[in-house]
Enzyme design. Structure first.
Site, PDB file in Angstrom:
ATOM      1  CD  GLN A 269      -2.763  -1.053  -0.167  1.00 22.11           C
ATOM      2  OE1 GLN A 269      -3.513  -0.140  -0.445  1.00 22.11           O
ATOM      3  NE2 GLN A 269      -2.557  -2.077  -0.984  1.00 22.11           N
ATOM      4  CG  HIS A 272      -1.365   2.391  -3.909  1.00 19.97           C
ATOM      5  ND1 HIS A 272      -1.836   2.201  -5.189  1.00 19.97           N
ATOM      6  CD2 HIS A 272      -1.762   1.297  -3.213  1.00 19.97           C
ATOM      7  CE1 HIS A 272      -2.475   1.047  -5.265  1.00 19.97           C
ATOM      8  NE2 HIS A 272      -2.432   0.475  -4.079  1.00 19.97           N
ATOM      9  CD  GLU A 337      -8.451   1.340   0.148  1.00 12.67           C
ATOM     10  OE1 GLU A 337      -8.784   1.309  -1.049  1.00 12.67           O
ATOM     11  OE2 GLU A 337      -7.385   1.868   0.530  1.00 12.67           O
ATOM     12  CG  HIS A 338      -7.008  -2.736   1.497  1.00 14.48           C
ATOM     13  ND1 HIS A 338      -6.459  -1.543   1.053  1.00 14.48           N
ATOM     14  CD2 HIS A 338      -7.694  -3.242   0.446  1.00 14.48           C
ATOM     15  CE1 HIS A 338      -6.790  -1.349  -0.209  1.00 14.48           C
ATOM     16  NE2 HIS A 338      -7.548  -2.364  -0.603  1.00 14.48           N
ATOM     17  CG  ASP A 371      -5.244  -4.051  -4.597  1.00 11.23           C
ATOM     18  OD1 ASP A 371      -6.282  -3.611  -4.073  1.00 11.23           O
ATOM     19  OD2 ASP A 371      -4.117  -3.572  -4.379  1.00 11.23           O
ATOM     20  CG  HIS A 430     -50.793  15.683   2.256  1.00 15.79           C
ATOM     21  ND1 HIS A 430     -50.470  16.896   1.715  1.00 15.79           N
ATOM     22  CD2 HIS A 430     -49.750  14.847   1.972  1.00 15.79           C
ATOM     23  CE1 HIS A 430     -49.281  16.822   1.123  1.00 15.79           C
ATOM     24  NE2 HIS A 430     -48.820  15.578   1.275  1.00 15.79           N
TER      25      HIS A 430
END
Length: 442
Positions: A269, A272, A337-338, A371, A430
Protein backbone atom coordinates in the site's frame (compact mmCIF):
# COMPACT_ATOMS: atom_id res chain seq x y z
CA UNK A 1 29.82 -1.68 24.09
CA UNK A 2 28.02 -2.47 20.81
CA UNK A 3 27.06 0.45 18.58
CA UNK A 4 23.46 0.45 17.40
CA UNK A 5 23.02 0.74 13.63
CA UNK A 6 20.65 3.58 12.71
CA UNK A 7 17.36 2.39 11.20
CA UNK A 8 17.03 2.34 7.43
CA UNK A 9 13.37 3.35 7.55
CA UNK A 10 11.81 6.33 9.22
CA UNK A 11 8.75 4.70 10.77
CA UNK A 12 6.81 5.43 13.95
CA UNK A 13 7.05 2.82 16.68
CA UNK A 14 4.19 3.22 19.16
CA UNK A 15 2.87 1.33 22.19
CA UNK A 16 -0.71 1.44 23.43
CA UNK A 17 0.70 1.41 26.99
CA UNK A 18 2.37 4.79 26.55
CA UNK A 19 0.63 7.67 28.38
CA UNK A 20 0.48 9.74 25.19
CA UNK A 21 -0.76 6.97 22.92
CA UNK A 22 -4.24 8.39 22.29
CA UNK A 23 -2.79 11.68 21.09
CA UNK A 24 -0.21 9.83 18.99
CA UNK A 25 -2.88 7.67 17.36
CA UNK A 26 -5.08 10.70 16.64
CA UNK A 27 -2.14 12.45 15.01
CA UNK A 28 -1.37 9.34 12.96
CA UNK A 29 -4.94 9.12 11.67
CA UNK A 30 -5.30 12.85 10.99
CA UNK A 31 -5.40 13.55 7.30
CA UNK A 32 -6.07 16.90 5.73
CA UNK A 33 -8.51 16.05 2.98
CA UNK A 34 -9.72 19.58 2.38
CA UNK A 35 -10.05 20.54 -1.25
CA UNK A 36 -7.24 22.71 -2.61
CA UNK A 37 -8.88 26.04 -3.49
CA UNK A 38 -6.76 26.56 -6.60
CA UNK A 39 -7.66 23.07 -7.87
CA UNK A 40 -11.32 23.74 -7.19
CA UNK A 41 -11.23 27.04 -9.07
CA UNK A 42 -9.53 25.45 -12.07
CA UNK A 43 -12.03 22.59 -12.08
CA UNK A 44 -15.00 24.94 -11.87
CA UNK A 45 -13.72 26.82 -14.92
CA UNK A 46 -13.11 23.61 -16.88
CA UNK A 47 -16.56 22.23 -16.11
CA UNK A 48 -18.26 25.47 -17.14
CA UNK A 49 -16.23 25.53 -20.35
CA UNK A 50 -17.19 21.94 -21.21
CA UNK A 51 -20.83 22.66 -20.43
CA UNK A 52 -20.79 25.67 -22.77
CA UNK A 53 -18.50 24.55 -25.61
CA UNK A 54 -18.86 20.75 -25.48
CA UNK A 55 -16.65 18.87 -27.92
CA UNK A 56 -14.67 21.97 -28.85
CA UNK A 57 -13.56 22.30 -25.22
CA UNK A 58 -12.66 18.60 -25.02
CA UNK A 59 -10.43 18.85 -28.06
CA UNK A 60 -8.74 21.96 -26.68
CA UNK A 61 -8.04 20.39 -23.29
CA UNK A 62 -6.79 17.19 -24.91
CA UNK A 63 -4.23 19.23 -26.88
CA UNK A 64 -3.24 21.11 -23.74
CA UNK A 65 -3.06 18.32 -21.16
CA UNK A 66 -2.54 15.09 -23.12
CA UNK A 67 -0.20 16.52 -25.77
CA UNK A 68 -1.99 15.29 -28.87
CA UNK A 69 -4.35 16.93 -31.32
CA UNK A 70 -7.52 15.10 -32.36
CA UNK A 71 -8.40 15.99 -35.93
CA UNK A 72 -12.06 16.02 -34.88
CA UNK A 73 -14.12 15.09 -31.79
CA UNK A 74 -14.90 11.75 -33.43
CA UNK A 75 -11.23 10.84 -33.09
CA UNK A 76 -11.65 10.82 -29.31
CA UNK A 77 -13.65 7.58 -29.51
CA UNK A 78 -12.01 4.16 -29.59
CA UNK A 79 -14.10 1.65 -31.50
CA UNK A 80 -15.17 -1.71 -30.11
CA UNK A 81 -13.13 -3.33 -32.88
CA UNK A 82 -10.01 -1.48 -31.73
CA UNK A 83 -10.57 -2.69 -28.16
CA UNK A 84 -10.95 -6.26 -29.43
CA UNK A 85 -7.75 -5.87 -31.42
CA UNK A 86 -5.94 -4.72 -28.27
CA UNK A 87 -7.16 -7.87 -26.53
CA UNK A 88 -5.54 -9.86 -29.32
CA UNK A 89 -2.28 -7.92 -29.12
CA UNK A 90 -1.48 -8.37 -25.44
CA UNK A 91 0.52 -11.39 -24.35
CA UNK A 92 -1.20 -14.72 -23.80
CA UNK A 93 -0.29 -14.74 -20.11
CA UNK A 94 -1.68 -11.23 -19.57
CA UNK A 95 -4.87 -12.11 -21.44
CA UNK A 96 -5.34 -15.23 -19.33
CA UNK A 97 -4.83 -13.18 -16.17
CA UNK A 98 -7.43 -10.61 -17.26
CA UNK A 99 -9.90 -13.34 -18.22
CA UNK A 100 -9.42 -15.16 -14.91
CA UNK A 101 -9.85 -11.97 -12.93
CA UNK A 102 -12.94 -10.95 -14.92
CA UNK A 103 -14.52 -14.36 -14.40
CA UNK A 104 -13.93 -14.35 -10.66
CA UNK A 105 -15.18 -10.77 -10.30
CA UNK A 106 -18.29 -11.63 -12.32
CA UNK A 107 -19.02 -14.75 -10.26
CA UNK A 108 -18.66 -12.89 -6.96
CA UNK A 109 -20.84 -9.97 -7.98
CA UNK A 110 -23.56 -12.27 -9.31
CA UNK A 111 -24.36 -13.06 -5.66
CA UNK A 112 -25.04 -9.38 -4.95
CA UNK A 113 -27.84 -8.96 -7.46
CA UNK A 114 -30.82 -7.28 -5.80
CA UNK A 115 -34.24 -8.59 -6.71
CA UNK A 116 -37.70 -7.14 -6.41
CA UNK A 117 -40.28 -8.47 -4.00
CA UNK A 118 -43.97 -8.11 -3.13
CA UNK A 119 -46.17 -8.75 -0.14
CA UNK A 120 -49.96 -9.11 -0.31
CA UNK A 121 -52.12 -8.03 2.62
CA UNK A 122 -55.45 -9.67 3.50
CA UNK A 123 -57.50 -6.96 1.79
CA UNK A 124 -55.51 -7.29 -1.49
CA UNK A 125 -53.31 -4.28 -0.81
CA UNK A 126 -49.88 -4.94 -2.30
CA UNK A 127 -46.58 -3.45 -1.17
CA UNK A 128 -43.24 -4.18 -2.71
CA UNK A 129 -40.02 -3.12 -4.34
CA UNK A 130 -38.98 -3.01 -7.98
CA UNK A 131 -35.27 -3.08 -8.82
CA UNK A 132 -34.00 -1.59 -12.07
CA UNK A 133 -30.48 -0.87 -13.35
CA UNK A 134 -29.20 2.59 -14.15
CA UNK A 135 -29.61 3.45 -17.83
CA UNK A 136 -26.11 4.73 -18.55
CA UNK A 137 -22.98 4.80 -16.37
CA UNK A 138 -19.68 6.59 -16.92
CA UNK A 139 -16.43 4.97 -15.82
CA UNK A 140 -13.31 7.07 -15.31
CA UNK A 141 -10.00 5.22 -15.58
CA UNK A 142 -6.73 7.01 -14.72
CA UNK A 143 -4.12 6.97 -17.44
CA UNK A 144 -1.50 9.58 -16.67
CA UNK A 145 1.26 7.94 -14.60
CA UNK A 146 0.12 4.32 -14.94
CA UNK A 147 -2.51 2.08 -16.53
CA UNK A 148 -5.20 0.37 -14.47
CA UNK A 149 -6.94 -2.50 -16.29
CA UNK A 150 -7.93 -3.91 -12.88
CA UNK A 151 -10.02 -0.79 -12.23
CA UNK A 152 -11.77 -1.31 -15.55
CA UNK A 153 -12.73 -4.85 -14.56
CA UNK A 154 -13.85 -4.00 -11.01
CA UNK A 155 -16.13 -1.16 -12.09
CA UNK A 156 -17.35 -2.39 -15.46
CA UNK A 157 -18.06 -6.01 -14.52
CA UNK A 158 -20.10 -4.95 -11.49
CA UNK A 159 -22.11 -2.54 -13.64
CA UNK A 160 -22.79 -5.14 -16.31
CA UNK A 161 -23.82 -7.78 -13.75
CA UNK A 162 -26.28 -5.17 -12.44
CA UNK A 163 -27.78 -4.97 -15.92
CA UNK A 164 -26.57 -1.50 -16.96
CA UNK A 165 -27.30 -1.41 -20.71
CA UNK A 166 -24.74 1.25 -21.63
CA UNK A 167 -21.34 1.76 -20.03
CA UNK A 168 -19.16 4.65 -21.22
CA UNK A 169 -15.45 4.63 -20.36
CA UNK A 170 -13.18 7.69 -20.44
CA UNK A 171 -9.42 7.44 -20.07
CA UNK A 172 -6.63 9.98 -20.70
CA UNK A 173 -4.10 8.98 -23.34
CA UNK A 174 -0.90 11.04 -22.98
CA UNK A 175 0.68 11.70 -26.38
CA UNK A 176 -2.36 10.03 -27.93
CA UNK A 177 -1.22 6.52 -27.01
CA UNK A 178 -3.94 4.24 -25.63
CA UNK A 179 -2.90 1.44 -23.29
CA UNK A 180 -3.63 -1.98 -24.78
CA UNK A 181 -4.29 -3.58 -21.38
CA UNK A 182 -6.95 -0.99 -20.54
CA UNK A 183 -8.63 -1.43 -23.92
CA UNK A 184 -8.42 -5.21 -23.59
CA UNK A 185 -10.05 -5.09 -20.17
CA UNK A 186 -12.79 -2.87 -21.58
CA UNK A 187 -13.45 -5.41 -24.30
CA UNK A 188 -13.57 -8.30 -21.84
CA UNK A 189 -15.86 -6.44 -19.42
CA UNK A 190 -18.38 -5.46 -22.08
CA UNK A 191 -17.80 -1.69 -22.05
CA UNK A 192 -19.98 -0.18 -24.76
CA UNK A 193 -18.09 3.00 -25.67
CA UNK A 194 -14.54 4.19 -24.95
CA UNK A 195 -13.27 7.77 -25.25
CA UNK A 196 -9.70 9.05 -25.07
CA UNK A 197 -10.26 11.98 -22.77
CA UNK A 198 -9.32 12.50 -19.12
CA UNK A 199 -9.21 14.96 -16.26
CA UNK A 200 -11.96 17.25 -15.05
CA UNK A 201 -13.03 17.79 -18.67
CA UNK A 202 -13.92 14.10 -18.99
CA UNK A 203 -16.04 14.27 -15.83
CA UNK A 204 -17.77 17.34 -17.25
CA UNK A 205 -18.45 15.56 -20.54
CA UNK A 206 -20.01 12.61 -18.72
CA UNK A 207 -22.12 14.86 -16.52
CA UNK A 208 -23.37 17.34 -19.12
CA UNK A 209 -22.95 15.44 -22.36
CA UNK A 210 -21.35 16.81 -25.52
CA UNK A 211 -22.01 16.18 -29.19
CA UNK A 212 -19.73 13.14 -29.02
CA UNK A 213 -19.95 11.87 -25.42
CA UNK A 214 -23.43 11.11 -24.07
CA UNK A 215 -24.49 12.26 -20.58
CA UNK A 216 -24.60 9.52 -17.95
CA UNK A 217 -26.61 8.91 -14.79
CA UNK A 218 -23.68 8.03 -12.54
CA UNK A 219 -19.89 8.40 -12.65
CA UNK A 220 -17.60 5.85 -10.99
CA UNK A 221 -13.88 5.27 -10.89
CA UNK A 222 -10.77 6.79 -9.27
CA UNK A 223 -8.77 9.81 -10.36
CA UNK A 224 -6.42 12.58 -9.29
CA UNK A 225 -7.29 15.71 -7.30
CA UNK A 226 -8.84 17.37 -10.36
CA UNK A 227 -11.03 14.39 -11.10
CA UNK A 228 -12.09 14.15 -7.44
CA UNK A 229 -12.94 17.87 -7.36
CA UNK A 230 -14.94 17.55 -10.57
CA UNK A 231 -16.90 14.59 -9.19
CA UNK A 232 -17.75 16.63 -6.09
CA UNK A 233 -19.01 19.49 -8.23
CA UNK A 234 -21.23 17.45 -10.57
CA UNK A 235 -22.74 15.34 -7.77
CA UNK A 236 -26.45 15.97 -7.72
CA UNK A 237 -26.67 16.35 -11.46
CA UNK A 238 -25.33 12.80 -11.65
CA UNK A 239 -24.57 10.20 -9.00
CA UNK A 240 -21.00 9.33 -8.03
CA UNK A 241 -19.53 6.31 -6.31
CA UNK A 242 -17.36 8.11 -3.77
CA UNK A 243 -14.55 10.63 -3.46
CA UNK A 244 -11.72 8.31 -2.51
CA UNK A 245 -8.83 9.24 -0.24
CA UNK A 246 -5.34 7.71 -0.02
CA UNK A 247 -5.02 3.92 0.01
CA UNK A 248 -4.74 2.22 3.41
CA UNK A 249 -3.78 -1.11 4.92
CA UNK A 250 -3.99 -2.17 8.56
CA UNK A 251 -2.49 -5.53 9.57
CA UNK A 252 -3.24 -7.28 12.85
CA UNK A 253 -0.51 -9.87 13.45
CA UNK A 254 0.22 -12.35 16.21
CA UNK A 255 3.21 -14.62 16.86
CA UNK A 256 2.17 -16.94 14.01
CA UNK A 257 2.61 -14.23 11.35
CA UNK A 258 5.38 -14.41 8.75
CA UNK A 259 7.40 -11.18 9.16
CA UNK A 260 8.53 -11.12 5.51
CA UNK A 261 4.94 -11.46 4.28
CA UNK A 262 3.69 -8.75 6.63
CA UNK A 263 6.52 -6.43 5.60
CA UNK A 264 5.71 -6.79 1.91
CA UNK A 265 1.99 -6.33 2.52
CA UNK A 266 2.73 -3.05 4.30
CA UNK A 267 4.87 -2.03 1.32
CA UNK A 268 2.09 -2.96 -1.10
CA UNK A 269 0.00 0.00 0.00
CA UNK A 270 2.87 2.36 0.76
CA UNK A 271 4.03 2.14 -2.86
CA UNK A 272 0.78 3.70 -4.13
CA UNK A 273 1.80 7.24 -3.18
CA UNK A 274 3.44 9.34 -0.49
CA UNK A 275 0.21 9.79 1.49
CA UNK A 276 -0.90 6.15 1.55
CA UNK A 277 -1.08 4.61 5.02
CA UNK A 278 0.36 1.31 6.27
CA UNK A 279 -0.05 0.32 9.93
CA UNK A 280 0.81 -2.85 11.86
CA UNK A 281 -0.89 -3.75 15.15
CA UNK A 282 0.64 -6.60 17.15
CA UNK A 283 0.67 -7.72 20.79
CA UNK A 284 4.09 -9.31 20.19
CA UNK A 285 7.10 -6.95 20.49
CA UNK A 286 9.24 -9.64 18.88
CA UNK A 287 6.99 -9.67 15.79
CA UNK A 288 7.23 -5.88 15.62
CA UNK A 289 11.03 -6.16 15.64
CA UNK A 290 11.10 -8.93 13.04
CA UNK A 291 8.71 -7.12 10.70
CA UNK A 292 10.77 -3.94 10.90
CA UNK A 293 13.94 -5.91 10.22
CA UNK A 294 12.28 -7.57 7.21
CA UNK A 295 11.18 -4.17 5.91
CA UNK A 296 14.68 -2.74 6.22
CA UNK A 297 16.10 -5.76 4.42
CA UNK A 298 13.61 -5.68 1.53
CA UNK A 299 13.25 -1.94 0.94
CA UNK A 300 16.28 -1.67 -1.32
CA UNK A 301 14.77 -4.11 -3.82
CA UNK A 302 11.65 -2.00 -4.49
CA UNK A 303 11.54 0.06 -7.71
CA UNK A 304 9.29 2.60 -5.94
CA UNK A 305 11.51 2.77 -2.87
CA UNK A 306 11.39 6.58 -2.58
CA UNK A 307 7.58 6.59 -2.56
CA UNK A 308 7.45 3.76 -0.01
CA UNK A 309 9.89 5.51 2.32
CA UNK A 310 7.99 8.79 2.11
CA UNK A 311 4.65 7.06 2.73
CA UNK A 312 5.93 5.19 5.78
CA UNK A 313 7.58 8.31 7.19
CA UNK A 314 4.45 10.41 6.64
CA UNK A 315 1.69 8.10 7.80
CA UNK A 316 3.05 4.63 8.66
CA UNK A 317 3.42 3.00 12.07
CA UNK A 318 4.13 -0.19 13.97
CA UNK A 319 1.99 -0.32 17.11
CA UNK A 320 2.50 -2.78 19.97
CA UNK A 321 -0.85 -3.38 21.67
CA UNK A 322 -1.81 -5.17 24.88
CA UNK A 323 -3.68 -8.02 23.21
CA UNK A 324 -5.70 -8.95 20.13
CA UNK A 325 -8.90 -7.59 21.67
CA UNK A 326 -7.31 -4.17 21.90
CA UNK A 327 -6.03 -4.56 18.35
CA UNK A 328 -9.62 -5.11 17.16
CA UNK A 329 -10.83 -2.08 19.10
CA UNK A 330 -8.15 0.10 17.52
CA UNK A 331 -8.91 -1.39 14.10
CA UNK A 332 -12.55 -0.35 14.48
CA UNK A 333 -11.44 3.15 15.37
CA UNK A 334 -9.22 3.32 12.29
CA UNK A 335 -11.91 1.77 10.02
CA UNK A 336 -9.33 0.89 7.35
CA UNK A 337 -9.83 0.36 3.66
CA UNK A 338 -7.98 -3.00 3.83
CA UNK A 339 -7.69 -5.03 7.04
CA UNK A 340 -5.52 -8.14 7.19
CA UNK A 341 -5.97 -10.52 10.12
CA UNK A 342 -2.58 -12.26 10.00
CA UNK A 343 -3.29 -14.39 13.06
CA UNK A 344 -3.59 -18.08 13.90
CA UNK A 345 -7.39 -17.93 14.30
CA UNK A 346 -8.80 -15.05 12.22
CA UNK A 347 -12.38 -16.35 12.45
CA UNK A 348 -12.27 -15.78 16.22
CA UNK A 349 -11.50 -12.09 15.64
CA UNK A 350 -13.99 -11.54 12.83
CA UNK A 351 -17.07 -10.95 15.07
CA UNK A 352 -15.13 -8.18 16.82
CA UNK A 353 -14.50 -6.25 13.60
CA UNK A 354 -17.23 -3.73 12.75
CA UNK A 355 -15.57 -1.24 10.43
CA UNK A 356 -13.40 -2.19 7.45
CA UNK A 357 -13.72 -1.99 3.68
CA UNK A 358 -12.37 -5.49 3.06
CA UNK A 359 -11.23 -8.07 5.61
CA UNK A 360 -8.52 -10.57 4.67
CA UNK A 361 -8.53 -13.64 6.91
CA UNK A 362 -5.38 -15.65 7.54
CA UNK A 363 -1.78 -15.65 6.44
CA UNK A 364 -2.35 -16.54 2.79
CA UNK A 365 -4.95 -13.84 2.15
CA UNK A 366 -2.76 -11.02 0.87
CA UNK A 367 -4.37 -7.70 0.09
CA UNK A 368 -2.86 -7.78 -3.39
CA UNK A 369 -5.07 -10.75 -4.31
CA UNK A 370 -8.07 -8.63 -3.40
CA UNK A 371 -6.76 -5.82 -5.59
CA UNK A 372 -6.69 -7.99 -8.69
CA UNK A 373 -8.43 -11.30 -8.82
CA UNK A 374 -9.97 -12.72 -5.62
CA UNK A 375 -13.40 -11.56 -6.78
CA UNK A 376 -14.72 -8.92 -4.32
CA UNK A 377 -14.50 -5.34 -5.51
CA UNK A 378 -11.33 -3.39 -4.85
CA UNK A 379 -13.16 -0.05 -4.84
CA UNK A 380 -13.37 0.44 -1.08
CA UNK A 381 -14.16 3.20 1.43
CA UNK A 382 -11.12 5.12 2.68
CA UNK A 383 -10.36 7.81 5.28
CA UNK A 384 -12.48 6.12 8.00
CA UNK A 385 -15.60 6.15 5.81
CA UNK A 386 -15.87 2.39 6.29
CA UNK A 387 -17.77 3.39 9.44
CA UNK A 388 -20.73 4.16 7.19
CA UNK A 389 -19.82 3.08 3.64
CA UNK A 390 -19.41 -0.20 1.78
CA UNK A 391 -17.38 -1.55 -1.13
CA UNK A 392 -18.57 -0.82 -4.64
CA UNK A 393 -20.95 -3.50 -5.81
CA UNK A 394 -23.86 -4.41 -8.02
CA UNK A 395 -26.19 -2.48 -5.71
CA UNK A 396 -24.40 0.77 -6.66
CA UNK A 397 -25.65 0.35 -10.23
CA UNK A 398 -29.27 -0.48 -9.36
CA UNK A 399 -32.19 1.60 -8.12
CA UNK A 400 -35.09 0.56 -5.94
CA UNK A 401 -38.62 1.81 -6.53
CA UNK A 402 -41.33 1.25 -3.95
CA UNK A 403 -44.54 -0.40 -5.17
CA UNK A 404 -47.86 0.53 -3.57
CA UNK A 405 -51.20 -0.83 -4.78
CA UNK A 406 -54.00 -0.15 -2.33
CA UNK A 407 -57.39 -1.89 -2.55
CA UNK A 408 -60.71 -0.17 -1.79
CA UNK A 409 -60.78 -1.79 1.64
CA UNK A 410 -57.17 -0.82 2.25
CA UNK A 411 -57.87 2.79 1.29
CA UNK A 412 -60.67 3.00 3.85
CA UNK A 413 -58.55 1.41 6.58
CA UNK A 414 -55.28 3.29 5.93
CA UNK A 415 -57.11 6.53 5.14
CA UNK A 416 -58.08 6.98 8.78
CA UNK A 417 -54.44 6.89 9.86
CA UNK A 418 -53.25 9.08 7.00
CA UNK A 419 -56.00 11.67 7.64
CA UNK A 420 -55.14 12.02 11.31
CA UNK A 421 -51.42 12.38 10.62
CA UNK A 422 -51.98 14.86 7.77
CA UNK A 423 -54.16 17.14 9.89
CA UNK A 424 -51.66 16.91 12.74
CA UNK A 425 -49.13 18.32 10.28
CA UNK A 426 -51.53 20.98 9.03
CA UNK A 427 -51.78 19.54 5.52
CA UNK A 428 -55.50 19.60 4.76
CA UNK A 429 -55.27 18.58 1.09
CA UNK A 430 -53.33 15.49 2.12
CA UNK A 431 -56.04 14.66 4.63
CA UNK A 432 -58.89 15.10 2.14
CA UNK A 433 -57.01 13.11 -0.53
CA UNK A 434 -56.90 10.14 1.84
CA UNK A 435 -60.45 10.77 3.12
CA UNK A 436 -62.08 10.82 -0.31
CA UNK A 437 -60.92 7.31 -1.14
CA UNK A 438 -62.45 6.02 2.05
CA UNK A 439 -65.92 7.27 1.14
CA UNK A 440 -68.51 5.20 -0.60
CA UNK A 441 -68.70 6.03 -4.32
CA UNK A 442 -71.68 8.14 -5.39
Amino acid sequence: RLSRRPPVLELRRLSSRDPGFEAQLSALLAFEGAQDESVDRDVAAILLDVQRRGDEALVDYTRRFDRWSPASPAELEVSAAACAEALGRIGAAEREALETAASRIRDFHAHQHLRGWRIEEDDATMLGQQVTPLDRVGLYVPGGKAAYPSSVLMNAVAAKVAGVPELVLVVPTPDGIANDHVLAAASLAGVDRVFRVGGAQAIGALAFGTGTIPPVDKIVGPGNAYVAAAKRRVFGRVGIDMVAGPSEILIVADASANPEWVAMDLFSQAEHDEIAQSILLTPEPAIADRVLAAMEKAIASLPRRAIVEASLANRGAIVVVRDLDEACAIANRIAPEHLELAVADPEALLPKIRHAGAIFLGHFSSESLGDYCAGPNHVLPTSRTARFSSPLGVYDFQKRSSLIRVSREGAARLGVTATRLARAEGLEAHARSAELRGEEPA
